[in-house]
Motif scaffolding. Structure first.
Motif, PDB file in Angstrom:
ATOM      1  N   UNK A   1       0.872  -1.295   0.007  1.00  0.00           N
ATOM      2  CA  UNK A   1       0.165  -0.039  -0.145  1.00  0.00           C
ATOM      3  C   UNK A   1       0.770   1.235  -0.056  1.00  0.00           C
ATOM      4  N   UNK A   2       1.929   1.229   0.839  1.00  0.00           N
ATOM      5  CA  UNK A   2       2.944   2.383   0.777  1.00  0.00           C
ATOM      6  C   UNK A   2       3.468   2.748  -0.332  1.00  0.00           C
ATOM      7  N   UNK A   3       4.016   1.635  -1.237  1.00  0.00           N
ATOM      8  CA  UNK A   3       4.565   1.825  -2.197  1.00  0.00           C
ATOM      9  C   UNK A   3       3.774   2.485  -3.583  1.00  0.00           C
ATOM     10  N   UNK A   4       2.520   1.933  -3.168  1.00  0.00           N
ATOM     11  CA  UNK A   4       1.575   2.271  -4.305  1.00  0.00           C
ATOM     12  C   UNK A   4       1.252   4.002  -3.887  1.00  0.00           C
ATOM     13  N   UNK A   5       1.215   4.021  -2.705  1.00  0.00           N
ATOM     14  CA  UNK A   5       1.058   5.633  -2.419  1.00  0.00           C
ATOM     15  C   UNK A   5       2.146   6.528  -2.774  1.00  0.00           C
ATOM     16  N   UNK A   6       3.189   5.973  -2.915  1.00  0.00           N
ATOM     17  CA  UNK A   6       4.646   6.931  -3.123  1.00  0.00           C
ATOM     18  C   UNK A   6       4.466   7.372  -4.693  1.00  0.00           C
ATOM     19  N   UNK A   7       3.753   6.723  -5.371  1.00  0.00           N
ATOM     20  CA  UNK A   7       3.750   7.227  -6.719  1.00  0.00           C
ATOM     21  C   UNK A   7       3.107   8.467  -6.818  1.00  0.00           C
ATOM     22  N   UNK A   8       2.280   9.137  -5.996  1.00  0.00           N
ATOM     23  CA  UNK A   8       1.692  10.343  -6.291  1.00  0.00           C
ATOM     24  C   UNK A   8       1.651  11.044  -4.867  1.00  0.00           C
ATOM     25  N   UNK A   9       2.142  10.819  -3.965  1.00  0.00           N
ATOM     26  CA  UNK A   9       2.463  11.490  -2.611  1.00  0.00           C
ATOM     27  C   UNK A   9       4.017  11.889  -2.461  1.00  0.00           C
ATOM     28  N   UNK A  10       4.147  13.122  -2.012  1.00  0.00           N
ATOM     29  CA  UNK A  10       5.712  13.530  -1.609  1.00  0.00           C
ATOM     30  C   UNK A  10       6.074  12.690  -0.207  1.00  0.00           C
ATOM     31  N   UNK A  11       7.372  12.987  -0.035  1.00  0.00           N
ATOM     32  CA  UNK A  11       8.012  12.041   0.934  1.00  0.00           C
ATOM     33  C   UNK A  11       7.362  12.383   2.402  1.00  0.00           C
ATOM     34  N   UNK A  12       7.065  13.843   2.698  1.00  0.00           N
ATOM     35  CA  UNK A  12       6.661  14.052   4.112  1.00  0.00           C
ATOM     36  C   UNK A  12       5.223  13.628   4.452  1.00  0.00           C
ATOM     37  N   UNK A  13       4.401  13.809   3.169  1.00  0.00           N
ATOM     38  CA  UNK A  13       3.063  13.546   2.990  1.00  0.00           C
ATOM     39  C   UNK A  13       2.732  12.010   3.148  1.00  0.00           C
ATOM     40  N   UNK A  14       3.807  11.221   2.285  1.00  0.00           N
ATOM     41  CA  UNK A  14       3.803   9.696   2.561  1.00  0.00           C
ATOM     42  C   UNK A  14       4.119   9.161   3.880  1.00  0.00           C
ATOM     43  N   UNK A  15       4.918   9.815   4.582  1.00  0.00           N
ATOM     44  CA  UNK A  15       5.432   9.494   6.003  1.00  0.00           C
ATOM     45  C   UNK A  15       4.353   9.616   6.946  1.00  0.00           C
ATOM     46  N   UNK A  16       3.216  10.844   6.862  1.00  0.00           N
ATOM     47  CA  UNK A  16       2.259  11.088   7.576  1.00  0.00           C
ATOM     48  C   UNK A  16       1.235  10.078   7.415  1.00  0.00           C
ATOM     49  N   UNK A  17       1.063   9.762   6.112  1.00  0.00           N
ATOM     50  CA  UNK A  17       0.036   9.053   5.696  1.00  0.00           C
ATOM     51  C   UNK A  17       0.417   7.448   6.244  1.00  0.00           C
ATOM     52  N   UNK A  18       1.501   6.968   6.115  1.00  0.00           N
ATOM     53  CA  UNK A  18       1.978   5.694   6.537  1.00  0.00           C
ATOM     54  C   UNK A  18       1.877   5.626   8.060  1.00  0.00           C
ATOM     55  N   UNK A  19       2.467   6.734   8.822  1.00  0.00           N
ATOM     56  CA  UNK A  19       2.190   6.528  10.376  1.00  0.00           C
ATOM     57  C   UNK A  19       0.698   6.485  10.678  1.00  0.00           C
ATOM     58  N   UNK A  20      -0.250   7.113  10.265  1.00  0.00           N
ATOM     59  CA  UNK A  20      -1.635   6.739  10.410  1.00  0.00           C
ATOM     60  C   UNK A  20      -1.738   5.271  10.288  1.00  0.00           C
ATOM     61  N   UNK A  21      -1.625   4.905   9.352  1.00  0.00           N
ATOM     62  CA  UNK A  21      -1.961   3.467   8.872  1.00  0.00           C
ATOM     63  C   UNK A  21      -1.119   2.274   9.893  1.00  0.00           C
ATOM     64  N   UNK A  22       0.139   2.923  10.269  1.00  0.00           N
ATOM     65  CA  UNK A  22       0.524   1.934  11.221  1.00  0.00           C
ATOM     66  C   UNK A  22      -0.020   1.921  12.461  1.00  0.00           C
ATOM     67  N   UNK A  23      -0.350   3.018  12.691  1.00  0.00           N
ATOM     68  CA  UNK A  23      -1.011   3.307  14.186  1.00  0.00           C
ATOM     69  C   UNK A  23      -2.447   2.280  14.263  1.00  0.00           C
ATOM     70  N   UNK A  24      -3.163   2.521  13.218  1.00  0.00           N
ATOM     71  CA  UNK A  24      -4.267   1.868  12.790  1.00  0.00           C
ATOM     72  C   UNK A  24      -4.143   0.406  12.782  1.00  0.00           C
ATOM     73  N   UNK A  25      -3.032  -0.262  12.190  1.00  0.00           N
ATOM     74  CA  UNK A  25      -2.688  -1.558  11.977  1.00  0.00           C
ATOM     75  C   UNK A  25      -2.398  -2.354  13.263  1.00  0.00           C
TER      76      UNK A  25
END
Length: 486
Positions: free
Chosen positions: A177-201
């Motif tokens: 999921x993160x690598x797919x999101x990396x195609x259209x998110x900047x680095x910092x936006x991707x980091x914020x998005x991923x941290x939210x998914x990790x907390x939920x997981x």
């Protein structure tokens, strides 16, 4: 894989980079509007290297590539042959494992199943989860090949380390999921998005028995100490479970009050709260190091500093001296440690070698360890800077082969290089061995195929008392490590 085709491609890439660098000799004279789109395309093309790096690192791991540099671990190959930092080498290996290693089966439940139907349900769930892992890994590989830069892949790997063992979705699924999101998110936006998914997981995760893992935080406990900066300090980070947090908070609480651990009255204490907490932590640590347990630690957990008598007499504020911990300390640091003027003396000859201290048991004595620290400072394998306090004492001629625990037969080796030493000295497995130079008595590494000894001439090792004495006496050529002609 067609090795000839691979060689042709790499030569073509190298030639193109050389031509491109030649075109960039005068960037100030370029029409930026004309070259801008092309360099954006170049950056997109360079993003593919992140995937290639991970694939090569995985291949190196599978091939046991450490043997090509006389080591065991693939990290050594990547750092020495490719010139990578250890952090980058580890990152590439982690990414390679995540993208290419067969997914691991899900964690097993504790204890037997209640009945046969429950066991069948559990096995079916395991099979389904493993299938999802394989599918997610294929998706992750496809996404990594297309657009995820090496920088984004490194960040994703680092963030995914915070996942719990029983997270839902799993590591592989979140990676895809993160690598797919990396195609259209900047680095910092991707980091914020991923941290939210990790907390939920982590929040949704359950053990195979369907319970929340009570030891999830304890499994992730860690402490890391960074490299010293130009001022001599370093960043320290840690992760603690709830019990660890409570213990640390209780131990630090007394230091919060103004005037505590300070040399001025409370009303004059201007230290910010973070500095007060550090001062209190140092008091707690110092209390442990000065406790009765020091009698049984045999020097482990003690700080020793190496300097020559001449340096001690001409001490200046800007001087720096090596410690067993692998750090450089200034005079102020040494005073704060409470070091006495002469806590221990080690006698060297004019080659910088420590004089004989006698034969002991198989394990080196505290005196021998301190003597080796004074002579060698750190791991003696070429290029290594692991300090004596984090390394092992190695018998140059192995104990099993009749080697004694005498100072002439001992040297310092870090854990990684200790395991890569071939005691039989036959070069098997591409491993070399440590030996003494018969002329200087200095310890060096003998390559697996034999030949001239190679010495550790890192900048850090040059701070050792042995190296200082050799330089002062003019006894050693700085390149070969052998006596100079003069």
């Amino acid at each position: 894989m067609d090795a000839d085709h691979l060689s042709t491609l790499i030569r073509r890439i190298n030639s193109s980079y050389l031509e491109l660098s030649a075109l960039m000799t005068d960037p100030a004279g370029m029409d930026f509007d004309r070259i801008r789109p092309e360099f954006e395309r170049l950056e997109e093309a360079a993003a593919h290297k992140g995937y290639i790096d991970a694939a090569f690192a995985y291949a190196a791991d599978r091939a046991g590539a450490g043997k090509y540099v006389g080591a065991v671990h693939p990290v050594e190959y990547l750092t020495r042959a490719l010139g990578l930092s250890r952090a980058e080498a580890r990152s590439r290996l982690q990414r390679g494992e995540a993208l290419f290693a067969p997914p691991k089966p899900p964690p097993q439940p504790e204890g037997p199943a209640e009945d046969e139907a429950e066991e069948q349900r559990r096995r079916a769930a395991e099979t389904e989860r493993l299938h999802r892992e394989h599918q997610a890994q294929r998706q992750a590989r496809d996404a990594a090949r297309k657009a995820a830069s090496a920088e984004k892949q490194t960040m994703i790997t680092r963030e995914l380390a915070h996942l719990n063992a029983h997270c839902e979705p799993s590591y592989q699924q979140l990676l895809a999921l993160a690598l797919a999101e990396a195609q259209h998110r900047g680095l910092e936006d991707l980091r914020t998005w991923l941290r939210g998914r990790i907390r939920e997981a982590n929040r949704r995760g359950r053990t195979p028995e369907g319970r929340k893992d009570p030891f999830a935080a304890a499994r992730k406990r860690r402490l890391s100490i960074g490299a010293q900066d130009a001022d001599g300090g370093a960043h320290v980070s840690m992760y603690l479970d709830a019990a660890g947090l409570a213990t640390l908070q209780a131990a630090l609480a007394p230091g919060r009050r103004p005037g505590v651990n300070a040399s001025v009255p409370a009303e004059e204490d201007q230290r910010p709260m973070p500095a007060r907490l550090v001062d209190q932590l140092m008091v707690v640590v110092a209390a442990y190091l000065s406790s009765d347990s020091a009698q049984t630690r045999q020097g482990v957990g003690s700080v020793a500093v190496s300097m020559t008598a001449a340096e001690l007499k001409g001490l200046e504020a800007a001087d720096r001296f090596p410690a067993t911990t692998g750090h450089l300390l200034g005079p102020g640091d040494i005073l704060r440690l409470g070091a006495a003027r002469y806590d221990l003396g080690v006698l060297h000859d004019d080659h910088g070698r420590v004089l004989h201290l006698g034969r002991t048991r198989r394990s080196a004595s505290l005196a021998q360890r301190l003597a080796l620290f004074a002579q060698e400072l750190c791991c003696t394998r070429p290029g290594c800077t692991v300090g004596a306090g984090e390394a092992d004492i190695h018998h140059i001629r192995s104990w099993l082969a009749g080697g004694g625990t005498d100072i002439e037969n001992l040297t310092i080796l870090c854990r990684s290089h200790h395991s890569a030493n071939r005691d039989r000295r036959d070069g098997a497995g591409g491993l070399g061995h440590m030996d003494k130079d018969p002329e200087t008595g200095r310890t060096g590494w003998c390559p697996p195929g034999g030949g001239q000894l190679e010495f550790n001439d890192t900048e850090f090792q040059q701070h050792s008392a042995g190296a200082k004495i050799r330089r002062h006496r003019g006894k050693e050529d700085p390149v070969s490590g052998r006596p100079s002609a003069g």
